[in-house]
Design an enzyme around this catalytic site. Structure first.
Site, PDB file in Angstrom:
ATOM      1  N   GLU A  47       0.900  -1.337   0.439  1.00  0.00           N
ATOM      2  CA  GLU A  47       0.326   0.037   0.400  1.00  0.00           C
ATOM      3  C   GLU A  47       0.722   1.244  -0.050  1.00  0.00           C
ATOM      4  O   GLU A  47       1.638   1.178   0.733  1.00  0.00           O
ATOM      5  CB  GLU A  47      -0.803   0.322   1.622  1.00  0.00           C
ATOM      6  CG  GLU A  47      -2.163   1.686   1.796  1.00  0.00           C
ATOM      7  CD  GLU A  47      -3.222   1.301   1.848  1.00  0.00           C
ATOM      8  OE1 GLU A  47      -3.515   0.279   2.962  1.00  0.00           O
ATOM      9  OE2 GLU A  47      -3.972   2.220   2.058  1.00  0.00           O
ATOM     10  N   ASN A 189     -12.166  -0.781  -1.192  1.00  0.00           N
ATOM     11  CA  ASN A 189     -11.528  -1.470  -0.031  1.00  0.00           C
ATOM     12  C   ASN A 189     -12.426  -1.150   1.066  1.00  0.00           C
ATOM     13  O   ASN A 189     -11.883   0.307   1.037  1.00  0.00           O
ATOM     14  CB  ASN A 189      -9.662  -1.131  -0.378  1.00  0.00           C
ATOM     15  CG  ASN A 189      -8.938  -0.799   0.680  1.00  0.00           C
ATOM     16  OD1 ASN A 189      -9.077  -2.427   1.156  1.00  0.00           O
ATOM     17  ND2 ASN A 189      -9.619  -0.371   2.117  1.00  0.00           N
ATOM     18  N   GLU A 190     -13.260  -1.960   1.986  1.00  0.00           N
ATOM     19  CA  GLU A 190     -13.743  -1.742   3.021  1.00  0.00           C
ATOM     20  C   GLU A 190     -14.355  -0.177   3.076  1.00  0.00           C
ATOM     21  O   GLU A 190     -14.753   0.025   3.938  1.00  0.00           O
ATOM     22  CB  GLU A 190     -12.255  -1.594   3.897  1.00  0.00           C
ATOM     23  CG  GLU A 190     -11.804  -3.079   4.223  1.00  0.00           C
ATOM     24  CD  GLU A 190     -10.795  -2.354   5.597  1.00  0.00           C
ATOM     25  OE1 GLU A 190     -10.661  -1.384   6.060  1.00  0.00           O
ATOM     26  OE2 GLU A 190      -9.800  -3.493   5.518  1.00  0.00           O
ATOM     27  N   TYR A 255      -7.302  -8.620  11.055  1.00  0.00           N
ATOM     28  CA  TYR A 255      -5.754  -8.373  11.532  1.00  0.00           C
ATOM     29  C   TYR A 255      -6.586  -8.595  12.800  1.00  0.00           C
ATOM     30  O   TYR A 255      -7.334  -7.762  13.594  1.00  0.00           O
ATOM     31  CB  TYR A 255      -5.866  -6.455  11.460  1.00  0.00           C
ATOM     32  CG  TYR A 255      -5.264  -6.160   9.465  1.00  0.00           C
ATOM     33  CD1 TYR A 255      -6.019  -5.651   9.658  1.00  0.00           C
ATOM     34  CD2 TYR A 255      -3.969  -6.183   9.943  1.00  0.00           C
ATOM     35  CE1 TYR A 255      -5.838  -5.289   8.650  1.00  0.00           C
ATOM     36  CE2 TYR A 255      -3.861  -5.562   8.918  1.00  0.00           C
ATOM     37  CZ  TYR A 255      -4.754  -5.154   7.801  1.00  0.00           C
ATOM     38  OH  TYR A 255      -4.353  -5.031   6.731  1.00  0.00           O
ATOM     39  N   GLU A 304      -6.181  -9.073   2.706  1.00  0.00           N
ATOM     40  CA  GLU A 304      -5.314  -8.380   3.642  1.00  0.00           C
ATOM     41  C   GLU A 304      -5.200  -8.848   4.747  1.00  0.00           C
ATOM     42  O   GLU A 304      -6.692  -9.042   5.926  1.00  0.00           O
ATOM     43  CB  GLU A 304      -5.910  -7.099   3.769  1.00  0.00           C
ATOM     44  CG  GLU A 304      -5.396  -6.033   2.902  1.00  0.00           C
ATOM     45  CD  GLU A 304      -5.854  -4.542   3.498  1.00  0.00           C
ATOM     46  OE1 GLU A 304      -5.415  -3.823   4.761  1.00  0.00           O
ATOM     47  OE2 GLU A 304      -6.261  -3.432   2.510  1.00  0.00           O
TER      48      GLU A 304
HETATM   49  O1  AHR Z   1      -4.444  -0.431   8.707  1.00  0.00           O
HETATM   50  C1  AHR Z   1      -4.297  -0.439   7.083  1.00  0.00           C
HETATM   51  C2  AHR Z   1      -5.837  -0.621   7.129  1.00  0.00           C
HETATM   52  O2  AHR Z   1      -6.249  -1.761   7.283  1.00  0.00           O
HETATM   53  C3  AHR Z   1      -5.838  -0.789   5.002  1.00  0.00           C
HETATM   54  O3  AHR Z   1      -5.209   0.345   4.334  1.00  0.00           O
HETATM   55  C4  AHR Z   1      -7.447  -1.181   4.720  1.00  0.00           C
HETATM   56  O4  AHR Z   1      -7.863  -2.180   4.171  1.00  0.00           O
HETATM   57  C5  AHR Z   1      -7.814  -1.360   6.462  1.00  0.00           C
HETATM   58  O5  AHR Z   1      -8.645  -0.851   7.272  1.00  0.00           O
END
Ligand code: AHR
Length: 511
Positions: A47, A189-190, A255, A304
């Site tokens: 990114e 994206n999101e 994450y 991701e």
């Molecule tokens: O923390 C980075 C971000 O995490 C990315 O840009 C996004 O796609 C996700 O929320």
């Protein structure tokens, strides 16, 4: 942030860590089909955030860079991982990005509305595609469904893949007469989140994706189309109802240690207790694909993923902006311990156990921030997750072999997880096997009884092994100190069992 070894041990004792010495065993499932998995699960994400691109893969003028300004040591490291696909340019960045600013001779630097910095636009589509060719991976472009338009998306496909029309001519004039043939394209994206520029409602999202997909397919009917999705019905069901007939993938992200590390102590055991998270995301998404009756042809792209969210306090807080200096906390070497390597192994095991539906996964990101490759002006550091990824992409065999695994629990406070995470792979003939076993226990080696008979193998006295463990659960790599690296050895087989070292990713080579 340095870790306290005694603290870990005391915490472990206080938290009642115990990998109950249940009989740990792996048995091949009778009659289960071996599944050839897609190596695209070893993909990566890049990114325009902080120093992932500028100061990461791209450093014109650096003595370590080539004639195109690409860091040669980074290219070699990405090739070492055999990364087959790289997603770019975002991430949140893309929801304010206009690709036409970053092609051609006259690059305008712009204000990056997502990350609130200036982007020089000297690394654009042409540079990304050229970098991918040098790395030997497929380019995967994520388009701007935030502030962008569906026509801007289809123009981008034309620029990359068409042979006629003004954008194809523009690409030729920019030095590339032959089409780039970018096969993988994501819409948005999101866009489900308040943190994203151009956030959309679930009702808006399906029709927007459908119309964007139609235009992009009109520019190149052979592309593979993804759309930003969630393991949540409220968002992904309407998406599939309106646009599923045009999609090949749904994109999900994960994450498991929040980016604001002050809110969630990232102890080793905290990380180990998160290793079951990916299974929940994938199973929920499969359930939605089944409910929409598209599970026969739409696959999952986990495009991701990382144990740790990126550290950038204030993401989406457009009133107060976010803390630029905090980005440097992503660089602290001691953050990236065996927890990162073991989580990465458990994540990939989960994807491979769902090899029939998880076709692509991209570690987020590939360089700097939380990625497996830390890039500094004089060289790179291969973090612990780098070596875990390298073992997976280089040493595993191409078929996933379903097994029944019975393992003891690793307990921490009121949470628990299986102490071992096991994945068996084989060659096509089913004569050679590589078994990946992660032992999450920070202190104890754990015995695993192996179904050699089920593999058609005479129980050996010893077995070849490749082990990534470090000297402790908190060991890490730093500039000039790459202590945590895989080493080869042989492990004794006693009563059909092999003892798996503590805090390790262990591969066994069996034939
Ligand atoms: O923390 C980075 C971000 O995490 C990315 O840009 C996004 O796609 C996700 O929320």
């Amino acid at each position: 942030m340095r870790h306290n070894y005694l603290g870990l041990f005391l915490a472990a004792l206080l938290a009642g860590v115990s990998s109950l010495s249940a009989q740990n065993s792996m048995t091949i499932k009778e009659g289960a089909e071996r599944v050839k998995y897609n190596p695209m699960v070893f993909g990566a994400f890049l990114e325009h955030f902080d120093n992932q691109v500028y100061g990461g893969v791209f450093s014109p003028g650096s003595p370590l860079s080539d004639e195109d300004g690409f860091r040669k040591d980074v290219i070699e490291a990405v090739k070492e991982l055999k990364v087959p696909i790289v997603r770019w340019p975002g991430g949140c960045f893309v929801s304010g990005y206009h690709w036409k600013d970053a092609v051609g001779p006259d690059r305008q630097s712009v204000w990056d509305k997502a990350w609130q910095v200036e982007d020089p636009n000297t690394f654009g589509t042409d540079e990304f595609v050229k970098w991918c060719h040098k790395v030997g991976c497929e380019p995967f472009i994520c388009t701007n469904a935030g502030t962008g338009t569906m026509e801007e998306m289809s123009d981008w496909v034309e620029y990359c893949n068409q042979t006629v029309g003004k954008f194809a001519r523009q690409r030729a004039a920019n030095g590339s007469p032959e089409p780039f043939n970018v096969k993988y394209w994501s819409i948005g994206n999101e866009n489900w989140g308040r943190h994203e520029l151009g956030e959309k409602s679930a009702e808006e999202w399906g029709p927007l994706v459908a119309e964007s997909a139609k235009l992009m397919l009109s520019a190149d009917k052979n592309i593979k189309l993804f759309a930003a999705a969630l393991p949540a019905s409220y968002w992904t069901l309407p998406l599939l109802e309106k646009a599923g007939y045009l999609l090949d993938f749904v994109s999900i992200h994960g994450y498991w240690v929040p980016h604001d590390i002050s809110k969630d102590p990232t102890t080793y055991l905290t990380c180990m207790m998160r290793t079951d998270g990916p299974e929940n995301s994938i199973s929920n998404t499969i359930g939605i694909l089944e409910e929409a009756k598209v599970d026969d042809r739409i696959k999952i792209a986990f495009d991701e993923w990382n144990l740790r969210g990126w550290y950038h306090p204030g993401i989406g807080d457009l009133k107060n902006g976010y803390n630029y200096a905090a980005r440097r906390e992503n660089d602290i070497p001691s953050t990236y311990t065996m927890a990162d390597a073991i989580f990465s192994a458990c994540f990939l095991n989960t994807c491979l156990r769902h090899a029939d539906v998880v076709d692509i996964a991209c570690i987020s990101p590939i360089t700097n921030t939380r990625g497996p490759i830390f890039v500094h002006p004089e060289g790179i550091v291969r973090r612990t997750s780098f070596y875990a990824m390298k073992m997976y992409s280089n040493d595993l065999l191409p078929y996933y072999v379903p097994t029944t695994n019975s393992v003891g629990k690793l307990v921490s406070g009121d949470q628990s997880t299986g102490v071992l995470d096991i994945l068996l792979t084989s060659d096509e003939a089913g004569r050679k096997y590589v078994c990946s076993i992660s032992n999450k226990d920070p202190e104890r080696a754990v015995p695993l009884t192996i179904d050699f008979k089920g593999m058609g193998v005479k129980t050996p006295k010893k077995v070849s092994a490749r082990i990534l463990s470090g000297k402790s659960a908190l060991d890490y790599n730093d500039i000039g100190e790459e202590r945590v690296k895989p080493y080869d050895t042989t492990l004794t087989v006693k009563d059909g069992a092999v003892t798996i070292p503590a805090h390790s990713v262990t591969f066994l080579f069996i034939e």
